[in-house]
Write an enzyme that holds these catalytic residues in place. Structure first.
Site, PDB file in Angstrom:
ATOM      1  N   HIS A 156       0.227  -0.936  -0.106  1.00  0.00           N
ATOM      2  CA  HIS A 156       0.098   0.116   0.132  1.00  0.00           C
ATOM      3  C   HIS A 156       0.994   1.220  -0.150  1.00  0.00           C
ATOM      4  O   HIS A 156       1.013   1.962  -0.529  1.00  0.00           O
ATOM      5  CB  HIS A 156      -0.419  -0.209   1.733  1.00  0.00           C
ATOM      6  CG  HIS A 156      -1.313  -0.855   1.262  1.00  0.00           C
ATOM      7  ND1 HIS A 156      -2.195  -1.753   2.645  1.00  0.00           N
ATOM      8  CD2 HIS A 156      -2.811  -1.854   0.676  1.00  0.00           C
ATOM      9  CE1 HIS A 156      -2.557  -3.147   2.908  1.00  0.00           C
ATOM     10  NE2 HIS A 156      -3.167  -2.450   1.584  1.00  0.00           N
ATOM     11  N   CYS A 163      -9.676 -19.935  -6.532  1.00  0.00           N
ATOM     12  CA  CYS A 163     -10.278 -19.055  -7.021  1.00  0.00           C
ATOM     13  C   CYS A 163      -8.502 -18.803  -7.642  1.00  0.00           C
ATOM     14  O   CYS A 163      -7.446 -19.447  -6.428  1.00  0.00           O
ATOM     15  CB  CYS A 163      -9.696 -17.388  -5.583  1.00  0.00           C
ATOM     16  SG  CYS A 163      -8.915 -16.024  -6.292  1.00  0.00           S
ATOM     17  N   CYS A 166     -15.225 -14.666  -4.917  1.00  0.00           N
ATOM     18  CA  CYS A 166     -14.677 -14.849  -3.898  1.00  0.00           C
ATOM     19  C   CYS A 166     -14.240 -13.484  -3.202  1.00  0.00           C
ATOM     20  O   CYS A 166     -14.183 -12.467  -3.311  1.00  0.00           O
ATOM     21  CB  CYS A 166     -12.723 -14.396  -4.551  1.00  0.00           C
ATOM     22  SG  CYS A 166     -11.627 -14.344  -3.512  1.00  0.00           S
TER      23      CYS A 166
HETATM   24  N1  MSP Z   1      -9.835  -1.170  -1.846  1.00  0.00           N
HETATM   25  C1  MSP Z   1      -9.898  -2.421  -3.680  1.00  0.00           C
HETATM   26  C2  MSP Z   1      -9.769  -0.740  -4.209  1.00  0.00           C
HETATM   27  C3  MSP Z   1     -10.825   0.256  -4.507  1.00  0.00           C
HETATM   28  S1  MSP Z   1     -10.623   1.281  -5.297  1.00  0.00           S
HETATM   29  C4  MSP Z   1     -11.943   1.610  -5.686  1.00  0.00           C
HETATM   30  C5  MSP Z   1      -8.311  -2.866  -3.003  1.00  0.00           C
HETATM   31  N2  MSP Z   1      -7.712  -2.652  -1.332  1.00  0.00           N
HETATM   32  S2  MSP Z   1      -6.725  -2.952  -1.374  1.00  0.00           S
HETATM   33  O1  MSP Z   1      -6.023  -2.869  -0.002  1.00  0.00           O
HETATM   34  O2  MSP Z   1      -5.854  -4.879  -1.407  1.00  0.00           O
HETATM   35  O3  MSP Z   1      -5.276  -2.742  -2.109  1.00  0.00           O
HETATM   36  C6  MSP Z   1      -5.124  -2.612  -3.647  1.00  0.00           C
HETATM   37  C7  MSP Z   1      -3.780  -2.034  -3.303  1.00  0.00           C
HETATM   38  O4  MSP Z   1      -2.914  -1.645  -2.522  1.00  0.00           O
HETATM   39  C8  MSP Z   1      -3.484  -2.195  -5.479  1.00  0.00           C
HETATM   40  O5  MSP Z   1      -4.113  -1.322  -5.972  1.00  0.00           O
HETATM   41  C9  MSP Z   1      -2.278  -1.683  -5.085  1.00  0.00           C
HETATM   42  O6  MSP Z   1      -2.394  -0.287  -5.511  1.00  0.00           O
HETATM   43  C10 MSP Z   1      -1.205  -1.805  -3.632  1.00  0.00           C
HETATM   44  N3  MSP Z   1      -0.937  -3.253  -3.197  1.00  0.00           N
HETATM   45  C11 MSP Z   1      -1.055  -3.951  -2.218  1.00  0.00           C
HETATM   46  N4  MSP Z   1      -0.327  -5.109  -2.253  1.00  0.00           N
HETATM   47  C12 MSP Z   1       0.581  -4.220  -2.951  1.00  0.00           C
HETATM   48  C13 MSP Z   1       2.153  -4.931  -3.369  1.00  0.00           C
HETATM   49  N5  MSP Z   1       2.462  -5.999  -2.991  1.00  0.00           N
HETATM   50  N6  MSP Z   1       2.541  -4.172  -4.538  1.00  0.00           N
HETATM   51  C14 MSP Z   1       2.167  -3.287  -4.792  1.00  0.00           C
HETATM   52  N7  MSP Z   1       1.001  -2.711  -4.592  1.00  0.00           N
HETATM   53  C15 MSP Z   1       0.185  -3.463  -3.801  1.00  0.00           C
HETATM   54  O7  MSP Z   1      -8.414  -3.309  -3.759  1.00  0.00           O
END
Ligand code: MSP
Length: 511
Positions: free
Chosen positions: A21, A143, A126
């Protein structure tokens, strides 16, 4: 100068923030800071995605109400962003009343325009992805991302007519070649559209943790359908404080590659259905991997990767805020996957920060202190360094403008390298006080001044410290880039400080 709107995905609050994140948020922050430096009016939005089955399940597992759970976890994201010096202008939580209002306004417009109808949904789901699968797109009923068994769902739901937008989306992509970058990701989105679009179920009756459907109180909206609309909540869409016309025409979403289909297919179609122009640009980034594996919370829970080892706050405590920011921005080009490791951070820290930048500032301030009574001399107008500085300015500017922080920093460090080489060649430490020495030091100080401006979006705190150290008043971001990034402007107004090392070296192997 323009209005510039940039967003991160809103993060799920089923668990704590991790460095994946942080990767996305730091990149968005650097872009926001770059545009402020240009003099743009910037709005930078981040936040948390708090509805859906996954969050409701996490609350139950932790023995608290969804409201208590989301309050606690959302706060942890804010703390992580404070620790990383993230300059967001607004933090959206999807459980806020303003979001309910915008979602209901937006989806009522889609409904009134005839793109929502009732039907029975039957299929696979999923919860970790909060996404649908068909048997063909699954791994034998599991999944493909999480490996877990998919849930069989059957519910009477409201559906969105995504299928009606196949041709409009293709036309939109054609007319807006820069809509999705990098190009590989644009092609992926196009291939998905061309493979045929099916209507999507967008409401739930099985859970109540969501935004109520205004025309049917038995239903709440499916979490992705409320989540995507957050980008409009942030600018007041459909409310009294509506600033859509200010921000939406130059709007940029930075997202990870796994949520491309939601942002590059569903979201523009939803906007069209509501009678709104889609977002201007989606920049897709890759994943940070640890030993070749995605840093996913679910996998960590299964014993794959220990995420507690890579919480953003622990990293900033260990290495410092700006070194972590620098590493996240410099190491991987947006769009590609990158390896994350403590060894990698240590190497960047020692090579780029301690040896190149830290040494440059230290050696120049030491000589100025000992040979120029501590006051920095002015640069020459026709110095050898001027051309190197101009190349760095041009390359960095163009890289920041095309969402390539790693190239911008590479160009900036090119100027640091050229300045160190210039000093080696001129050896001011061997010179007697006088005109020649003043010219060499003045040129080096001017190069340092330009470096701090160019590096400000990445390492704002250290850049401001260097600025003061070389005798300049204010901060590198006080003046707009077009006027400050000009060779020949260095004039120390305050005495140069020697100061402590900016980046004390750290040992090559960190446990
Ligand atoms: N809640 C949804 C997004 C909704 S947007 C309208 C979601 N959340 S999440 O907590 O899974 O965060 C996803 C985002 O976190 C990814 O798209 C990315 O930007 C970032 N990342 C999460 N894990 C990551 C990595 N391992 N590497 C890089 N970015 C990562 O999906």
């Amino acid at each position: 100068m323009a209005n510039y709107y940039i967003t991160t995905p809103i993060y799920y609050v089923n668990d704590a923030p991790h460095v994946g994140h942080a990767y996305c948020t730091v990149n968005a922050d650097a872009m926001a800071r770059w545009h402020r430096l240009l003099g743009d009016d910037v709005k930078f939005l981040t936040g948390t995605d708090e509805h859906g089955q996954k969050i409701a399940d996490a609350a139950i597992k932790n023995g608290v109400s969804p409201r208590e759970w989301t309050d606690q976890t959302s706060q942890r994201f804010r703390e992580a962003w404070d620790a990383l010096n993230i300059s967001y202008d607004d933090f959206i939580r999807t459980t806020e009343p303003r979001h309910f209002e915008t979602v209901q306004k937006f989806l009522t417009a889609v409904y009134d325009n005839g793109y929502i109808y009732k039907d029975v949904y039957q299929g696979l789901y999923c919860v970790s992805c909060e996404d649908y699968y068909t048997l063909e797109s699954s791994n034998d009923g599991n999944c493909p991302i999480h490996g877990s068994l998919l849930t069989e769902m059957r519910e009477e739901n409201w559906f969105f007519k995504l299928s009606a937008f196949e041709a409009p989306l293709l036309a939109y992509y054609e007319e807006h070649p820069q809509f999705v970058t990098p190009e590989t990701k644009r092609n992926e989105a196009l291939a998905f559209i061309k493979s045929g679009l099916r209507d999507i179920s967008i409401t739930r009756t099985s859970i109540s943790w969501g935004v109520p459907v205004p025309w049917d109180d038995q239903h709440v909206f499916y979490v992705w359908y409320d989540a995507l609309i957050n980008y409009l909540t942030g600018i007041g869409f459909g409310r009294e404080d509506d600033e859509t016309s200010t921000w939406w025409p130059n709007s940029h979403h930075l997202i990870g590659k796994e949520i491309l289909r939601f942002h590059c297919v569903w979201w523009p179609a939803m906007c069209m259905a509501a009678g709104l122009e889609p977002v201007s640009h989606v920049q897709v980034h890759g994943w940070l991997l640890v030993g070749g594996q995605k840093l996913s919370k679910t996998m960590a829970a299964e014993g794959g990767v220990k995420l507690t080892d890579i919480a953003p706050v622990e990293l900033t405590d260990e290495f410092g805020v700006d070194p972590i920011r620098y590493y996240l921005l410099r190491e991987t080009s947006l769009g590609n996957d990158g390896d994350f490791s403590h060894e990698g951070i240590t190497a960047r820290y020692n090579t780029d920060l301690a040896n190149s930048l830290g040494n440059l500032v230290a050696r120049v301030s030491t000589i100025v202190a000992s040979k120029c009574a501590g006051v920095g001399p002015s640069p020459e107008l026709d110095s050898d360094l001027r051309a190197a500085a101009q190349t760095a300015i041009d390359d960095a500017e163009s890289a920041w403008n095309r969402f390539a922080p790693n190239h911008a920093l590479e160009a900036t460090w090119g100027l640091i390298g050229a300045t160190n080489a210039y000093l080696e060649q001129r050896a001011p430490w061997k010179m007697e006080p006088g005109e020649e020495l003043d010219a060499v030091l003045g040129n080096a100080l001017e190069a340092i001044r330009l470096v701090t401006i160019l590096a400000t979006p990445a390492i704002p705190e250290v850049a401001a410290r260097i600025w003061t150290r070389i005798g300049l008043a204010g901060a590198p971001s006080d003046e707009v880039f077009a006027s400050s990034a000009q060779w020949g402007r260095y004039r120390a107004t305050l005495a140069i400080e020697k100061g402590e090392p900016l980046f004390p070296r750290i040992k090559a192997s960190v446990e």
